[in-house]
Design a protein around this motif. Sequence first.
Motif, PDB file in Angstrom:
ATOM      1  N   ILE A 126      -1.451  17.552   6.256  1.00 18.17           N
ATOM      2  CA  ILE A 126      -1.294  17.667   4.810  1.00 18.17           C
ATOM      3  C   ILE A 126      -1.223  16.249   4.270  1.00 18.17           C
ATOM      4  N   ASP A 127      -2.185  15.885   3.404  1.00 19.07           N
ATOM      5  CA  ASP A 127      -2.174  14.521   2.884  1.00 19.07           C
ATOM      6  C   ASP A 127      -1.382  14.449   1.576  1.00 19.07           C
ATOM      7  N   ASP A 128      -1.255  13.249   1.033  1.00 20.69           N
ATOM      8  CA  ASP A 128      -0.455  13.044  -0.170  1.00 20.69           C
ATOM      9  C   ASP A 128      -0.999  13.768  -1.391  1.00 20.69           C
ATOM     10  N   ASP A 129      -2.285  14.125  -1.375  1.00 25.27           N
ATOM     11  CA  ASP A 129      -2.890  14.882  -2.476  1.00 25.27           C
ATOM     12  C   ASP A 129      -2.841  16.383  -2.211  1.00 25.27           C
ATOM     13  N   ARG A 130      -2.091  16.754  -1.197  1.00 26.04           N
ATOM     14  CA  ARG A 130      -1.918  18.147  -0.776  1.00 26.04           C
ATOM     15  C   ARG A 130      -3.203  18.756  -0.218  1.00 26.04           C
TER      16      ARG A 130
END
Length: 137
Positions: A71-75
């Motif tokens: 899961i990245d920071d931009d979801r």
Amino acid sequence: MTSENLDQTAVETAGEAADEAKPVPGSSESAIPPEELDRLTDDIIAALKTVYDPEIPVDIYELGLVYRIDIDDDRGVAIDMTLTAPGCPVAGEMPGWVENAVGAVAGVGDIRVRMVFDPPWSQDMMSEEAQVALNMY
């Protein structure tokens, strides 16, 4: 970027409880608050548990077919998964099923599903729940 991983060491093996096979937090800090990251992770896993291998009456998560969830920071969500056999008749459809299921999770951004075949799937990757469902316990 934060990473929630289900790598080979985190994927459940026989005898471990299903709830213990949570993604392992990555080493970098996340821009997503921890409570939200936990909720997203739990909701993504719940969504994956709605996708079944049509030849086996067990969901893909309990079968141990999901190797990694990031899961990245931009979801955005990146999922590495496999099949019980490379020649599986639904190989072309399964990534779409996974993308649709995870896409229904509130707060998820872009979804990328990648099929991998290394390491090859084996019955040892199934959860205890899957083994019981298949009378392999």
